[in-house]
Write a protein that holds these residues in place. Sequence first.
Motif, PDB file in Angstrom:
ATOM      1  N   ILE A 193      -6.132 -20.381  82.250  1.00  0.00           N
ATOM      2  CA  ILE A 193      -6.601 -22.597  82.178  1.00  0.00           C
ATOM      3  C   ILE A 193      -7.536 -22.560  83.944  1.00  0.00           C
ATOM      4  N   GLU A 194      -6.501 -21.731  83.916  1.00  0.00           N
ATOM      5  CA  GLU A 194      -6.408 -21.696  85.763  1.00  0.00           C
ATOM      6  C   GLU A 194      -8.279 -21.191  86.214  1.00  0.00           C
ATOM      7  N   ILE A 195      -8.319 -20.000  85.587  1.00  0.00           N
ATOM      8  CA  ILE A 195      -9.949 -19.733  86.060  1.00  0.00           C
ATOM      9  C   ILE A 195     -10.955 -20.712  85.376  1.00  0.00           C
ATOM     10  N   SER A 196     -10.436 -21.241  83.917  1.00  0.00           N
ATOM     11  CA  SER A 196     -11.575 -22.284  83.618  1.00  0.00           C
ATOM     12  C   SER A 196     -11.749 -23.676  84.217  1.00  0.00           C
ATOM     13  N   LYS A 197     -11.330 -23.393  85.515  1.00  0.00           N
ATOM     14  CA  LYS A 197     -11.543 -24.726  86.543  1.00  0.00           C
ATOM     15  C   LYS A 197     -12.994 -24.424  87.522  1.00  0.00           C
ATOM     16  N   GLU A 198     -13.320 -23.147  87.328  1.00  0.00           N
ATOM     17  CA  GLU A 198     -13.665 -22.874  88.161  1.00  0.00           C
ATOM     18  C   GLU A 198     -15.705 -22.059  87.165  1.00  0.00           C
ATOM     19  N   ARG A 199     -15.698 -22.364  85.687  1.00  0.00           N
ATOM     20  CA  ARG A 199     -16.888 -22.629  85.103  1.00  0.00           C
ATOM     21  C   ARG A 199     -17.999 -22.952  85.421  1.00  0.00           C
ATOM     22  N   ASP A 200     -19.289 -22.612  85.390  1.00  0.00           N
ATOM     23  CA  ASP A 200     -20.136 -23.157  86.068  1.00  0.00           C
ATOM     24  C   ASP A 200     -20.271 -24.537  85.775  1.00  0.00           C
ATOM     25  N   TYR A 201     -20.967 -25.370  86.377  1.00  0.00           N
ATOM     26  CA  TYR A 201     -20.751 -27.184  86.218  1.00  0.00           C
ATOM     27  C   TYR A 201     -21.915 -26.895  84.832  1.00  0.00           C
ATOM     28  N   SER A 202     -22.998 -26.199  84.722  1.00  0.00           N
ATOM     29  CA  SER A 202     -23.190 -26.114  83.515  1.00  0.00           C
ATOM     30  C   SER A 202     -22.946 -25.804  81.987  1.00  0.00           C
ATOM     31  N   LYS A 203     -21.622 -24.832  82.285  1.00  0.00           N
ATOM     32  CA  LYS A 203     -21.062 -24.746  80.923  1.00  0.00           C
ATOM     33  C   LYS A 203     -19.714 -26.028  81.036  1.00  0.00           C
ATOM     34  N   THR A 204     -19.148 -26.461  81.935  1.00  0.00           N
ATOM     35  CA  THR A 204     -18.444 -28.084  81.806  1.00  0.00           C
ATOM     36  C   THR A 204     -19.385 -28.876  81.210  1.00  0.00           C
ATOM     37  N   LEU A 205     -20.272 -29.062  81.727  1.00  0.00           N
ATOM     38  CA  LEU A 205     -21.370 -30.190  80.929  1.00  0.00           C
ATOM     39  C   LEU A 205     -21.301 -29.615  79.411  1.00  0.00           C
ATOM     40  N   TYR A 206     -21.661 -28.488  78.779  1.00  0.00           N
ATOM     41  CA  TYR A 206     -21.882 -27.953  77.790  1.00  0.00           C
ATOM     42  C   TYR A 206     -20.366 -28.592  76.642  1.00  0.00           C
ATOM     43  N   ALA A 207     -18.486 -27.462  77.338  1.00  0.00           N
ATOM     44  CA  ALA A 207     -18.289 -28.326  77.052  1.00  0.00           C
ATOM     45  C   ALA A 207     -17.752 -29.967  76.707  1.00  0.00           C
ATOM     46  N   LYS A 227     -22.509  -2.268  80.241  1.00  0.00           N
ATOM     47  CA  LYS A 227     -21.377  -2.875  81.213  1.00  0.00           C
ATOM     48  C   LYS A 227     -21.191  -4.212  80.937  1.00  0.00           C
ATOM     49  N   PHE A 228     -22.082  -5.067  80.677  1.00  0.00           N
ATOM     50  CA  PHE A 228     -22.599  -6.606  80.031  1.00  0.00           C
ATOM     51  C   PHE A 228     -22.304  -7.142  78.131  1.00  0.00           C
ATOM     52  N   THR A 229     -21.365  -8.455  78.472  1.00  0.00           N
ATOM     53  CA  THR A 229     -22.290  -9.285  77.111  1.00  0.00           C
ATOM     54  C   THR A 229     -23.121  -9.500  77.294  1.00  0.00           C
ATOM     55  N   ARG A 230     -23.395 -10.272  76.034  1.00  0.00           N
ATOM     56  CA  ARG A 230     -25.545 -10.896  76.033  1.00  0.00           C
ATOM     57  C   ARG A 230     -24.673 -12.016  76.961  1.00  0.00           C
ATOM     58  N   GLU A 231     -24.218 -12.864  76.561  1.00  0.00           N
ATOM     59  CA  GLU A 231     -23.786 -14.210  77.934  1.00  0.00           C
ATOM     60  C   GLU A 231     -23.705 -14.114  79.456  1.00  0.00           C
ATOM     61  N   GLU A 232     -23.052 -12.770  79.804  1.00  0.00           N
ATOM     62  CA  GLU A 232     -22.486 -12.280  80.974  1.00  0.00           C
ATOM     63  C   GLU A 232     -23.762 -12.644  81.272  1.00  0.00           C
ATOM     64  N   ILE A 233     -25.262 -11.752  80.756  1.00  0.00           N
ATOM     65  CA  ILE A 233     -26.265 -11.164  81.931  1.00  0.00           C
ATOM     66  C   ILE A 233     -27.397 -11.840  81.636  1.00  0.00           C
ATOM     67  N   LYS A 234     -27.278 -12.911  80.617  1.00  0.00           N
ATOM     68  CA  LYS A 234     -27.953 -14.009  80.562  1.00  0.00           C
ATOM     69  C   LYS A 234     -27.640 -14.961  81.587  1.00  0.00           C
ATOM     70  N   GLU A 235     -25.915 -15.222  82.113  1.00  0.00           N
ATOM     71  CA  GLU A 235     -25.853 -15.842  83.070  1.00  0.00           C
ATOM     72  C   GLU A 235     -26.033 -15.537  84.262  1.00  0.00           C
ATOM     73  N   GLU A 236     -25.862 -14.595  84.566  1.00  0.00           N
ATOM     74  CA  GLU A 236     -25.823 -13.249  85.558  1.00  0.00           C
ATOM     75  C   GLU A 236     -27.005 -13.360  86.421  1.00  0.00           C
ATOM     76  N   ILE A 237     -28.520 -13.743  85.278  1.00  0.00           N
ATOM     77  CA  ILE A 237     -29.965 -13.838  85.188  1.00  0.00           C
ATOM     78  C   ILE A 237     -30.267 -15.208  86.087  1.00  0.00           C
ATOM     79  N   GLU A 238     -29.780 -16.192  85.138  1.00  0.00           N
ATOM     80  CA  GLU A 238     -30.315 -17.204  85.452  1.00  0.00           C
ATOM     81  C   GLU A 238     -29.586 -17.820  86.847  1.00  0.00           C
TER      82      GLU A 238
END
Length: 681
Positions: free
Chosen positions: A510-524, A620-631
């Motif tokens: 829960i604490e780590i989630s506070k630092e999620r990208d703004y785009s993820k928070t918006l989606y959530a 070395k990545f999940t599909r979501e992780e590599i997409k996030e890294e690229i963006e």
Amino acid sequence: MKIEKYNRRNNMENIKEKIFKLREKIEKYNYYYYVKNESLISDTEFDLLLKELEKLEGDYPEYKKENTPSENVGSSLKETKFKKIVHKKPMLSLSNSYNIKDVEQFMERVNKNLENEDKKIDYALEVKLDGLSISVIYEKGKLIKAITRGDGEIGEDVTENILEIQTIPKYIKENINIEVRGEVVLPLSNFEKLNKKRLENNEEIFANPRNAASGTLRQLDSNIVKERGLDAYFYFIVDGENYEIKTQEESFRFLNNLGLKTTGICEVLSTVEELDQRIEYWAKKREELDYETDGLVIKVNELELWEEIGYTTKSPRWAIAYKFPAKQVTTILKDVTWQVGRTGKVTPVAELEEVELSGSKVKRASLHNYEEILRKDIRIGDRVFIEKAAEIIPQVVMPVKEVRTGEEKTIVPPEICPVCATKLIKEDGLVDLKCPNLECPAIIQGQIEYFVSRDGMNINGLGSKIIERFLQLGYIKDITDIYNLKEHKEELETLEKLGKKSIENLLNSIEISKERDYSKTLYALGIPYIGKFLGNLLAKESGTIEKLSLMSVDELLEIDGVGDKVAESVYNYFRDEKNKEIIRKLKEYGVNFENKFVEKTDENTKFQGKTFLFTGKLEKFTREEIKEEIEKLGGTNLSGVSKKLDYLIVGKDAGSKLKKAEELGTVKILSEEEFLEIVKG
């Protein structure tokens, strides 16, 4: 003694009755499959019935009759609308296998049937197309006859319809006499268009592409064949030795040289380990193909050995079909329950007799909405086809009306919410029933599940059962209370099946989630119409949630990719007092609502203007992780290989995307390690 004789006689009568009923069932299914072009059960279920009949007839030969379906290829000839033609050589069916042990036993039998048992045997592996078998005859290079398989000995003349399939050439590239065999299929892309059109015209949909292809090819009006866009792939040459062809692999090359279409998939292997590896590969890879495949065909590669290995009454001993787990099966619809989602949408869910589908046990499936139930005429008690949409969510495709008993019950939609008993509504222009009560426990639970999901705040440890429990106990009432759970740490640790370590991990997540990208928070937040793509787009364009919340509809419409519905949805969301309060509380708890990469630097624009795609299994990545890294570094993710693609990142078992990229010659191909080196600079 008399009792023993009576029991034995009674038992034999039961076996005789069982064999009779099995034959009756199989003959009925054969009739519908070959005459009506309809599948009443899946291929897997049919094969199991056939195996059961074969075993019983083997154990009790006194009850075996002539022309038993266990020894005959199914036929459509009893009620054919077409002229009958005798095949020059029989079109036999293949024996089926469902696991690698069956394949190993097949290979052992091949060796036993050869005079030289120690001879090294190569096997050709091909994809097994799920369509309608066809034999096409060319004389002096011109197509003069096309015949369906029929009963294997006699088929139907469908030449006129075959001539309407654009991918089957009317003239081949050599002036020779030849007979070739293949499969007529309906491409998946055309199948979807066809069923959509049939729904619009209130016509019954096809259960699967095979039924559609078979029904189309056996139409009396050849114009229908032309309209539906059938396709065909060839894989066999009758008397291939006459053309100096020595192997099945050479047959494929010969067919291609004549201008006849093949799948291009003919892999030569020699060990059971190699076959097992490729079976596993194609089980996943087939999802990228535009035609249905229900398995693989394994043939002895050397044609000269075929006659020596021999045949059974209905199958060659030199070939076997490996069947993938069924993508479509039938089962009984026992009941319907109504499920309330996070938006209040009330969805019908089919409660089924448990069945295995695509390797997993299935007891529930989606019925989509009540209008879909009415359109397909689905009833409780029906035998229904089910399949997995995108290989994930089981859904009911259609009922098998031909086996109805009259005891099936009409499905009636609810008038009140099954969770909170509020009267349901139906919004203008929408087909779904909806619960309007925003305090409905099911709606709140759905919102929380969406908020904590991997694509949202990615909070581990808050599964649906835990959320339901926390709601019941009053620890959470909405998404903001998640960030206050740490105040109840000691109480939570005493709950059954949780414990100190589980709660500690949950609170850390829960604490780590506070630092999620703004785009993820918006989606959530679950703003209507805002998925991952639009969440990312709006985050980039607005920079902060304050700026986004103040945008007018016109300002939102100026963002490339935002339409009327999205603009109004976002605008209205930020005008709702309850939503304003949720965002205020989340900010107080320290949840991130700003794009930390608003100010562009050399580091976060490293991939600016560059496009990426990945293929194969990444380690070395999940599909979501590599997409996030690229963006995050300014790049754009593409969905397919094209001239617009700059980089293709390649993992294990890469397939057609890699091949296409190599053919283009303009795409830079990277391994995961090379990609990481670029990221690290």
